[in-house]
Design a protein around this motif. Structure first.
Motif, PDB file in Angstrom:
ATOM      1  N   SER A 128       0.768  -1.089   0.008  1.00 13.97           N
ATOM      2  CA  SER A 128      -0.004  -0.150  -0.036  1.00 13.97           C
ATOM      3  C   SER A 128       0.809   1.429  -0.163  1.00 13.97           C
ATOM      4  CB  SER A 128      -1.027  -0.057   1.025  1.00 13.97           C
ATOM      5  OG  SER A 128      -1.708  -1.115   1.253  1.00 13.97           O
ATOM      6  N   CYS A 129       1.981   1.174   0.632  1.00 12.33           N
ATOM      7  CA  CYS A 129       2.738   2.421   0.712  1.00 12.33           C
ATOM      8  C   CYS A 129       4.145   2.182   0.205  1.00 12.33           C
ATOM      9  CB  CYS A 129       3.105   2.886   2.325  1.00 12.33           C
ATOM     10  SG  CYS A 129       1.430   3.463   2.863  1.00 12.33           S
ATOM     11  N   HIS A 130       4.753   0.974   0.239  1.00  9.81           N
ATOM     12  CA  HIS A 130       6.025   0.803  -0.130  1.00  9.81           C
ATOM     13  C   HIS A 130       6.159   0.411  -1.779  1.00  9.81           C
ATOM     14  CE1 HIS A 130       7.821   1.548   3.791  1.00  9.81           C
ATOM     15  NE2 HIS A 130       7.035   0.593   4.228  1.00  9.81           N
ATOM     16  N   GLY A 131       5.169  -0.347  -2.360  1.00  6.57           N
ATOM     17  CA  GLY A 131       5.000  -0.804  -3.573  1.00  6.57           C
ATOM     18  C   GLY A 131       5.562  -2.289  -3.385  1.00  6.57           C
ATOM     19  N   VAL A 150      10.379  -3.201  -4.271  1.00  9.77           N
ATOM     20  CA  VAL A 150      10.980  -2.314  -3.293  1.00  9.77           C
ATOM     21  C   VAL A 150      12.131  -1.561  -3.709  1.00  9.77           C
ATOM     22  CG1 VAL A 150      10.083  -3.744  -1.454  1.00  9.77           C
ATOM     23  CG2 VAL A 150      12.075  -4.516  -2.326  1.00  9.77           C
ATOM     24  N   THR A 151      12.511  -1.860  -5.063  1.00 11.00           N
ATOM     25  CA  THR A 151      13.795  -0.971  -5.653  1.00 11.00           C
ATOM     26  C   THR A 151      13.300   0.253  -6.255  1.00 11.00           C
ATOM     27  OG1 THR A 151      13.484  -1.846  -7.842  1.00 11.00           O
ATOM     28  CG2 THR A 151      15.123  -3.150  -6.317  1.00 11.00           C
ATOM     29  N   ARG A 152      11.866   0.526  -5.980  1.00 14.09           N
ATOM     30  CA  ARG A 152      11.453   1.925  -6.365  1.00 14.09           C
ATOM     31  C   ARG A 152      10.644   2.706  -5.254  1.00 14.09           C
ATOM     32  NH1 ARG A 152       8.599   0.739 -12.348  1.00 14.09           N
ATOM     33  NH2 ARG A 152      10.579   0.047 -13.118  1.00 14.09           N
ATOM     34  N   SER A 153      10.765   4.074  -5.328  1.00 11.59           N
ATOM     35  CA  SER A 153      10.105   4.757  -4.299  1.00 11.59           C
ATOM     36  C   SER A 153       8.722   4.329  -3.983  1.00 11.59           C
ATOM     37  CB  SER A 153      10.066   6.139  -4.494  1.00 11.59           C
ATOM     38  OG  SER A 153      11.443   6.546  -4.607  1.00 11.59           O
ATOM     39  N   GLY A 154       8.335   4.636  -2.723  1.00 10.15           N
ATOM     40  CA  GLY A 154       6.857   4.281  -2.483  1.00 10.15           C
ATOM     41  C   GLY A 154       6.199   5.900  -1.845  1.00 10.15           C
ATOM     42  N   GLN A 155       4.754   5.549  -1.495  1.00  8.66           N
ATOM     43  CA  GLN A 155       4.208   6.872  -1.035  1.00  8.66           C
ATOM     44  C   GLN A 155       3.174   6.576  -0.089  1.00  8.66           C
ATOM     45  OE1 GLN A 155       1.519   8.761  -3.868  1.00  8.66           O
ATOM     46  NE2 GLN A 155       2.398  10.624  -3.448  1.00  8.66           N
ATOM     47  N   HIS A 156       3.308   7.056   1.149  1.00  9.39           N
ATOM     48  CA  HIS A 156       2.395   6.888   2.308  1.00  9.39           C
ATOM     49  C   HIS A 156       0.877   6.988   1.663  1.00  9.39           C
ATOM     50  CE1 HIS A 156       0.301   7.238   6.014  1.00  9.39           C
ATOM     51  NE2 HIS A 156       1.392   6.695   6.477  1.00  9.39           N
ATOM     52  N   LYS A 175       3.348  11.599   1.309  1.00 11.08           N
ATOM     53  CA  LYS A 175       4.624  11.737   1.770  1.00 11.08           C
ATOM     54  C   LYS A 175       5.637  10.515   0.831  1.00 11.08           C
ATOM     55  CE  LYS A 175       8.417  11.826   5.219  1.00 11.08           C
ATOM     56  NZ  LYS A 175       8.729  11.824   6.668  1.00 11.08           N
ATOM     57  N   PRO A 176       6.543  10.914   0.142  1.00 10.13           N
ATOM     58  CA  PRO A 176       7.581  10.041  -0.437  1.00 10.13           C
ATOM     59  C   PRO A 176       8.138   9.045   0.361  1.00 10.13           C
ATOM     60  CG  PRO A 176       8.208  12.010  -1.060  1.00 10.13           C
ATOM     61  CD  PRO A 176       6.960  12.350  -0.180  1.00 10.13           C
ATOM     62  N   ILE A 177       8.208   7.761   0.170  1.00 14.92           N
ATOM     63  CA  ILE A 177       9.124   7.008   1.036  1.00 14.92           C
ATOM     64  C   ILE A 177      10.164   6.157  -0.069  1.00 14.92           C
ATOM     65  CG2 ILE A 177       9.283   4.679   2.250  1.00 14.92           C
ATOM     66  CD1 ILE A 177       5.911   5.233   2.527  1.00 14.92           C
ATOM     67  N   GLU A 178      11.557   6.562   0.590  1.00 20.93           N
ATOM     68  CA  GLU A 178      12.502   5.857  -0.173  1.00 20.93           C
ATOM     69  C   GLU A 178      12.583   4.398  -0.468  1.00 20.93           C
ATOM     70  OE1 GLU A 178      16.358   8.005   0.786  1.00 20.93           O
ATOM     71  OE2 GLU A 178      15.643   7.449   2.580  1.00 20.93           O
TER      72      GLU A 178
END
Length: 131
Positions: free
Chosen positions: A63-66, A69-75, A80-83
């Motif tokens: 839901s947030c991290h995708g 996991v080698t790509r950015s996520g979003q809360h 908010k962007p998640i590394e």
């Protein structure tokens, strides 16, 4: 105990073409030892990936991290962007035990509506370490 970790990692990586195993294993070794002291193990990267993808009432790690996991996520709520969670992309991932525990506590409660077990944490860490 170190032998048990090596067996867990070896079993999980058997047949995998993962050139970063030595660094990844060292990075999460003390965390895996901590979870083993709580009775967990052997750890499974495949189980960690399944838990990562598991949907609970329309919530999952994805839901947030995708899923990748080698790509950015979003809360999901704040946007908010998640590394990227992959330590191969974001060098500081999986390096601080207190930070790992803080985020497991928050995210397991939000996603699963409960604490993650030591087994689940070890499985997820092992899977993330291969990414």
């Amino acid at each position: 105990m170190c032998a048990l970790i090596a067996i867990s990692i070896s079993a999980a990586s058997h047949g995998a073409n993962t050139p970063s195993w030595p660094q990844s294993a060292e990075r999460i070794g003390s965390q895996l030892q901590h979870y083993q002291a709580q009775g967990a193990g052997p750890f499974s990267a495949a189980a960690g990936q399944r838990l990562w993808l598991q949907d609970t009432d329309r919530r999952s790690c994805v839901s947030c991290h995708g899923a990748n996991v080698t790509r950015s996520g979003q809360h999901q709520n704040t946007h908010k962007p998640i590394e990227p969670m992959a330590p191969s992309i974001t060098a500081h991932r999986l390096t601080d035990a207190a930070n790992i525990e803080k985020w497991f506590s928050r995210n397991c409660q939000w996603t699963l509506k409960r604490d993650c077990s030591a087994q689940e944490k070890g499985d997820i860490l092992l899977w993330l370490s291969t990414q």
